[in-house]
Design an enzyme around this catalytic site. Structure first.
Site, PDB file in Angstrom:
ATOM      1  N   CYS A 115      12.897   9.775   8.521  1.00  0.00           N
ATOM      2  CA  CYS A 115      12.318   8.588   9.168  1.00  0.00           C
ATOM      3  C   CYS A 115      12.398   8.650  10.689  1.00  0.00           C
ATOM      4  CB  CYS A 115      13.030   7.328   8.679  1.00  0.00           C
ATOM      5  SG  CYS A 115      12.900   7.176   6.907  1.00  0.00           S
ATOM      6  N   HIS A 262      10.610   1.796  12.699  1.00  0.00           N
ATOM      7  CA  HIS A 262      10.295   2.485  11.449  1.00  0.00           C
ATOM      8  C   HIS A 262      10.150   1.440  10.353  1.00  0.00           C
ATOM      9  CE1 HIS A 262      10.397   4.921   7.974  1.00  0.00           C
ATOM     10  NE2 HIS A 262      11.623   4.577   7.627  1.00  0.00           N
ATOM     11  N   ASN A 292       6.840   2.578   2.864  1.00  0.00           N
ATOM     12  CA  ASN A 292       7.570   3.430   3.806  1.00  0.00           C
ATOM     13  C   ASN A 292       6.923   4.813   3.815  1.00  0.00           C
ATOM     14  OD1 ASN A 292       9.372   5.121   5.115  1.00  0.00           O
ATOM     15  ND2 ASN A 292      11.194   4.425   4.004  1.00  0.00           N
TER      16      ASN A 292
HETATM   17  N1  ACO Z   1      12.710  -3.359  -9.466  1.00  0.00           N
HETATM   18  C1  ACO Z   1      13.561  -4.247 -10.047  1.00  0.00           C
HETATM   19  N2  ACO Z   1      14.903  -4.152  -9.917  1.00  0.00           N
HETATM   20  C2  ACO Z   1      15.392  -3.125  -9.209  1.00  0.00           C
HETATM   21  C3  ACO Z   1      14.565  -2.173  -8.585  1.00  0.00           C
HETATM   22  C4  ACO Z   1      13.169  -2.318  -8.733  1.00  0.00           C
HETATM   23  N3  ACO Z   1      12.296  -1.471  -8.174  1.00  0.00           N
HETATM   24  N4  ACO Z   1      15.337  -1.275  -7.934  1.00  0.00           N
HETATM   25  C5  ACO Z   1      16.608  -1.647  -8.132  1.00  0.00           C
HETATM   26  N5  ACO Z   1      16.644  -2.765  -8.896  1.00  0.00           N
HETATM   27  C6  ACO Z   1      17.821  -3.531  -9.362  1.00  0.00           C
HETATM   28  C7  ACO Z   1      19.072  -2.708  -9.374  1.00  0.00           C
HETATM   29  O1  ACO Z   1      19.176  -1.985 -10.571  1.00  0.00           O
HETATM   30  C8  ACO Z   1      20.140  -3.780  -9.234  1.00  0.00           C
HETATM   31  O2  ACO Z   1      20.330  -4.383 -10.494  1.00  0.00           O
HETATM   32  P1  ACO Z   1      21.807  -4.880 -10.943  1.00  0.00           P
HETATM   33  O3  ACO Z   1      22.175  -5.947  -9.968  1.00  0.00           O
HETATM   34  O4  ACO Z   1      21.574  -5.389 -12.320  1.00  0.00           O
HETATM   35  O5  ACO Z   1      22.684  -3.681 -10.856  1.00  0.00           O
HETATM   36  C9  ACO Z   1      19.490  -4.821  -8.335  1.00  0.00           C
HETATM   37  O6  ACO Z   1      18.075  -4.577  -8.414  1.00  0.00           O
HETATM   38  C10 ACO Z   1      19.914  -4.759  -6.896  1.00  0.00           C
HETATM   39  O7  ACO Z   1      19.865  -3.392  -6.481  1.00  0.00           O
HETATM   40  P2  ACO Z   1      20.225  -2.981  -5.018  1.00  0.00           P
HETATM   41  O8  ACO Z   1      20.050  -1.500  -4.886  1.00  0.00           O
HETATM   42  O9  ACO Z   1      21.534  -3.578  -4.634  1.00  0.00           O
HETATM   43  O10 ACO Z   1      19.067  -3.734  -4.209  1.00  0.00           O
HETATM   44  P3  ACO Z   1      18.905  -3.935  -2.674  1.00  0.00           P
HETATM   45  O11 ACO Z   1      18.784  -5.364  -2.359  1.00  0.00           O
HETATM   46  O12 ACO Z   1      19.899  -3.125  -1.882  1.00  0.00           O
HETATM   47  O13 ACO Z   1      17.460  -3.299  -2.396  1.00  0.00           O
HETATM   48  C11 ACO Z   1      16.519  -1.322  -1.452  1.00  0.00           C
HETATM   49  C12 ACO Z   1      17.221  -1.927  -2.647  1.00  0.00           C
HETATM   50  C13 ACO Z   1      15.184  -2.027  -1.266  1.00  0.00           C
HETATM   51  C14 ACO Z   1      16.280   0.136  -1.697  1.00  0.00           C
HETATM   52  C15 ACO Z   1      17.371  -1.546  -0.162  1.00  0.00           C
HETATM   53  O14 ACO Z   1      18.708  -1.197  -0.434  1.00  0.00           O
HETATM   54  C16 ACO Z   1      16.923  -0.777   1.037  1.00  0.00           C
HETATM   55  O15 ACO Z   1      15.820  -0.972   1.540  1.00  0.00           O
HETATM   56  N6  ACO Z   1      17.804   0.093   1.597  1.00  0.00           N
HETATM   57  C17 ACO Z   1      17.518   0.829   2.817  1.00  0.00           C
HETATM   58  C18 ACO Z   1      16.439   1.845   2.664  1.00  0.00           C
HETATM   59  C19 ACO Z   1      16.257   2.641   3.942  1.00  0.00           C
HETATM   60  O16 ACO Z   1      16.236   2.102   5.029  1.00  0.00           O
HETATM   61  N7  ACO Z   1      16.146   3.944   3.821  1.00  0.00           N
HETATM   62  C20 ACO Z   1      16.040   4.788   4.982  1.00  0.00           C
HETATM   63  C21 ACO Z   1      14.668   5.184   5.259  1.00  0.00           C
HETATM   64  S1  ACO Z   1      13.971   6.208   4.011  1.00  0.00           S
HETATM   65  C22 ACO Z   1      14.201   7.816   4.560  1.00  0.00           C
HETATM   66  O17 ACO Z   1      14.847   8.137   5.486  1.00  0.00           O
HETATM   67  C23 ACO Z   1      13.539   8.860   3.727  1.00  0.00           C
END
Ligand code: ACO
Length: 337
Positions: A115, A262, A292
């Site tokens: 990113c 980003h 993204n």
């Molecule tokens: N649909 C429905 N439910 C889902 C999904 C989905 N697509 N994905 C995960 N869940 C569920 C999980 O299983 C979990 O369920 P549980 O509570 O029963 O265990 C619940 O949703 C919460 O999961 P979290 O992973 O805690 O969700 P979070 O609010 O953290 O959101 C996300 C996930 C969107 C990925 C977030 O953590 C995020 O954006 N993180 C940062 C990403 C980022 O900036 N990456 C860097 C750039 S990418 C790169 O460099 C290549």
């Protein structure tokens, strides 16, 4: 003094629209979950079944940027290609783009900073230009994520966030005593988080073979992310690096006309803006439409913001910032003139 200015930007988004509801038909997710957690409403993927690499998307974005800059391919002194989804394992995508541009000896450099790739790319371009090694550098960020995602329930956290796309910028030397163009950079990395967001296989560290059927049983050939850890790091480090670059360059937060961050998660960017104490109109987001696109996201957003008139290209001070896999993060400050 030699300075680096953006002469043209371009973007290319493939035409195949994938809505959240489309994803909910193949994996256990909902439009509501995706929008609430990420802000994403849709993304575009390459046409399924087509043979389209990152360099194909990059070519289209580059042609648009070069048209605006008035460049011909022969004008390019260096190609810098940022991607985490290269056309093939090696060589890098830069050489594929080079030959597609009809060139046969222009140097091509691949950057693998995910990113933050575009920021590492334009910082490198600036260094080449200031050092007098190059006058015109084409910097591209492009990704084809869709062919490398785990489209089962196991991969739902990652699969719903990524879109395909490319953005490009033509960076050119400008002799000026005024502080214009790229006026500051701050780049960072912290390898202890490398495995918090990675695509592991194929991996040269494993022998006797880098990829076996047994290794693939757990889906280790797909990206894996500790989402909440990355989220927490992002909302801490993005404001930090913003203050760092402003301090380095002698500007204040109120001097900023626009932030192009980003596009990883709309919630991250909202927290980021809140911590800076700036109003919503000071930040441009388009993750809602494209998801993204990793190395493509900043040049895509920059190009779109310029096109929509959100940036006054005669005077604005613009901050580009990113955090992503590596962990890598950084910022670049740019003064239009
Ligand atoms: N649909 C429905 N439910 C889902 C999904 C989905 N697509 N994905 C995960 N869940 C569920 C999980 O299983 C979990 O369920 P549980 O509570 O029963 O265990 C619940 O949703 C919460 O999961 P979290 O992973 O805690 O969700 P979070 O609010 O953290 O959101 C996300 C996930 C969107 C990925 C977030 O953590 C995020 O954006 N993180 C940062 C990403 C980022 O900036 N990456 C860097 C750039 S990418 C790169 O460099 C290549």
């Amino acid at each position: 003094m030699r300075r680096s200015v953006i002469k043209g930007t371009g973007r290319y988004i493939p035409p195949h629209l994938v809505t959240n509801d489309d994803l909910a038909k193949i994996i256990d997710t909902t439009d509501e979950w995706i929008q609430q957690r990420t802000g994403i409403k849709q993304r575009y993927w390459i046409e399924p079944g087509s043979v389209t690499g990152s360099s194909d998307l990059a070519l289209e974005a580059s042609k648009k940027a070069m048209d605006k800059a008035g460049w011909k391919p022969e004008d390019i002194d260096l190609i810098i290609f940022a991607t985490l989804s290269p056309d093939i394992f090696f060589p890098g995508s830069g050489v594929f783009l080079q030959t597609k541009l009809g060139l046969d000896s222009t140097p091509a450099l691949d950057i693998r900073q995910q990113c933050t790739g575009f920021l590492y790319g334009i910082t490198t371009a600036d260094a080449y230009i200031r050092a007098g090694i190059a006058d015109r550098v084409l910097v591209v960020g492009a990704e084809v994520h869709s062919t490398g995602l785990d489209k089962t329930d196991r991969g739902r956290d990652v699969t719903v966030i990524f879109g395909d796309g490319a953005g490009a910028a033509c960076i050119e030397v400008c002799e000026s005593d005024e502080e214009i163009g790229i006026i500051g950079h701050a780049l960072h990395a912290d390898g202890k988080y490398a495995e918090s967001l990675m695509l592991e296989l194929p991996a040269s560290r494993y022998s006797p073979e880098r990829l076996t059927k047994e290794m693939m049983v757990d889906g280790r050939e797909y990206p894996k992310m500790d989402g909440s850890r990355i989220f927490k790091l992002a909302v801490k480090k993005l404001p930090e690096v913003t203050h760092e670059i402003l301090e380095k360059t002698g500007y204040t937060i109120n001097d900023l006309d626009m932030i192009i961050p980003h596009q990883a998660n709309l919630r991250i960017n909202e927290f980021y803006l809140q911590k800076l104490g700036l109003p919503p109109e000071k930040m441009f987001n388009n993750i809602q439409k494209y998801g993204n696109t990793t190395a493509g996201s900043i040049p895509i957003a920059l190009d779109e913001a310029i096109e929509l008139g959100k940036i006054d290209t005669s005077k604005d001070l613009v901050l580009l910032s990113a955090l992503g896999a590596g962990l890598t993060w950084g910022a670049v400050l740019y003064k239009f003139s």
